[in-house]
Design a protein around this motif. Structure first.
Motif, PDB file in Angstrom:
ATOM      1  N   ARG A 116       0.829  -1.207   0.000  1.00 12.65           N
ATOM      2  CA  ARG A 116       0.000   0.000   0.000  1.00 12.65           C
ATOM      3  C   ARG A 116       0.864   1.256   0.000  1.00 12.65           C
ATOM      4  NH1 ARG A 116      -4.750  -0.173   4.326  1.00 12.65           N
ATOM      5  NH2 ARG A 116      -5.209   1.739   3.176  1.00 12.65           N
ATOM      6  N   THR A 117       1.981   1.229   0.730  1.00 16.65           N
ATOM      7  CA  THR A 117       2.875   2.382   0.742  1.00 16.65           C
ATOM      8  C   THR A 117       3.479   2.620  -0.633  1.00 16.65           C
ATOM      9  OG1 THR A 117       3.419   1.988   3.076  1.00 16.65           O
ATOM     10  CG2 THR A 117       4.945   3.350   1.803  1.00 16.65           C
ATOM     11  N   ALA A 120       0.872   4.167  -2.870  1.00 12.20           N
ATOM     12  CA  ALA A 120       0.668   5.583  -2.565  1.00 12.20           C
ATOM     13  C   ALA A 120       1.843   6.420  -3.065  1.00 12.20           C
ATOM     14  CB  ALA A 120       0.477   5.765  -1.065  1.00 12.20           C
ATOM     15  N   ARG A 123       1.510   6.986  -6.797  1.00  8.29           N
ATOM     16  CA  ARG A 123       0.529   8.031  -7.116  1.00  8.29           C
ATOM     17  C   ARG A 123       1.118   9.419  -6.845  1.00  8.29           C
ATOM     18  NH1 ARG A 123      -3.354   4.555  -4.467  1.00  8.29           N
ATOM     19  NH2 ARG A 123      -3.162   5.867  -2.605  1.00  8.29           N
ATOM     20  N   HIS A 124       1.870   9.542  -5.756  1.00  5.52           N
ATOM     21  CA  HIS A 124       2.456  10.845  -5.438  1.00  5.52           C
ATOM     22  C   HIS A 124       3.515  11.235  -6.461  1.00  5.52           C
ATOM     23  CE1 HIS A 124       3.159  14.193  -2.730  1.00  5.52           C
ATOM     24  NE2 HIS A 124       4.455  13.978  -2.785  1.00  5.52           N
ATOM     25  N   ARG A 252       1.048  11.279   2.778  1.00 10.06           N
ATOM     26  CA  ARG A 252       1.014   9.873   3.172  1.00 10.06           C
ATOM     27  C   ARG A 252       2.080   9.099   2.401  1.00 10.06           C
ATOM     28  NH1 ARG A 252      -1.554   5.251   1.359  1.00 10.06           N
ATOM     29  NH2 ARG A 252      -2.093   3.753   2.977  1.00 10.06           N
ATOM     30  N   ALA A 253       2.698   8.134   3.048  1.00  4.40           N
ATOM     31  CA  ALA A 253       3.726   7.263   2.467  1.00  4.40           C
ATOM     32  C   ALA A 253       5.066   7.976   2.306  1.00  4.40           C
ATOM     33  CB  ALA A 253       3.288   6.685   1.121  1.00  4.40           C
TER      34      ALA A 253
END
Length: 305
Positions: A116-117, A120, A123-124, A252-253
């Motif tokens: 999940r990290t 994320a 995406r960032h 996040r991440a």
């Protein structure tokens, strides 16, 4: 059944009582990397203890009196070997299921957290490709934002991000110091350290050990990155840089130089204490290893007596 009760009591000691003591220990801030390893040792000790207790409950102490040899034989790790006075018996899948769940549950949550990290972070990175521009001078991606912030995306992507506001308010030396802090997170693979604690916390969400380990390791990893930056920069420079970027938001991440731990880290930087002596470090290391071996000693107690 005595071994089961002792293992259960030991699990309560490691999972409930010891975390409060370690969280208040003074030496941890003076040796953050060693303290992180101690927290990992406590988590591993808890998992091993619970797994052994579940194993003995499931088998109703069928293999306890065979000692460690019988335990390994029953688990399928040894074959064709019998302990004195007992016959070899094949592993019971139903008996092995509870301890396997105790071990695989935090491992599964760790892998899920890493996945999940990474998603994320990907995406960032897509967003940074639009709003950021690579800077060869800073070896980072610069984002046109007025709030001073510096953070990194560790792992496979290994990207440091700095806002235009941070470049504007920080001196050249301060910027180098805070960038060194972020690169320390990357080279130290601190994202995996966070994932280990997160996985354990997801597996045992109500456990005090999980809560304290999450809080303490997050702070200790920041201190470890500070120590790495202090190899090349002064305490005053790094402290001033941290003050400037303290209000910066970290997505996040990502791992950032600011955040709620800044006050504690500033106090540590400006009032440094002596690191624990070598004999103290050795004693802490030996104690952690002894704590991890204790469940096996308890499980083999009847055979050793």
């Amino acid at each position: 059944m005595t071994a089961v009760l002792v293992l259960a009591a030991y699990a309560l000691l490691v999972g409930v009582a010891v975390p409060y003591i370690l969280a208040r220990a003074r030496w941890t801030h003076r040796a953050p990397r060693l303290a992180v390893l101690v927290w990992y040792g406590l988590m591993a000790t808890f998992v091993v203890t619970v797994a052994l207790a579940l194993y003995h409950v499931a088998l109703r102490e069928r293999h306890i009196h065979d000692g460690l040899l019988g335990l390994l034989t029953a688990c399928g790790l040894l074959s064709g070997v019998t302990s004195p006075g007992s016959a070899s018996s094949p592993a019971d899948p139903a008996a092995l299921l509870p301890p396997l769940i105790a071990v695989l549950l935090p491992v599964g949550w760790f892998l899920r957290t890493v996945w999940r990290t990474r998603r994320a972070q990907r995406r960032h990175l897509d967003v940074l490709a639009v709003v950021g521009r690579p800077s060869a001078e800073h070896d980072a991606v610069v984002v046109d934002h007025e709030i001073p912030a510096v953070y990194c995306l560790p792992g496979r992507f290994r990207t440091v991000v700095v806002t235009h506001g941070a470049i504007r308010v920080l001196s050249r030396e301060q910027l180098r110091a805070v960038l060194a802090h972020e690169r320390a997170h990357i080279t130290g693979r601190h994202h995996l350290c966070h994932a280990v604690v997160e996985g354990f916390g997801r597996a045992f969400p109500k456990l005090p050990l999980a809560r304290h380990a999450r809080e303490q390791t997050a702070l200790l990893l920041e201190m470890a990155a500070d120590d790495r930056a202090l190899r090349f920069h002064s305490r005053e420079v790094l402290a001033a840089a941290m003050c400037e970027v303290a209000a910066g938001q970290t997505p996040r991440a990502a791992v950032g130089a600011g955040g709620p731990s800044v006050v504690v880290r500033l106090h540590r930087l400006l009032t440094p204490g002596a690191a624990p002596r070598r004999i103290t470090r050795l004693g802490i290391t030996v104690g952690s290893l002894a704590a991890l071996l204790m469940p096996l000693i308890i499980a083999c107690g009847p055979a050793l007596g």
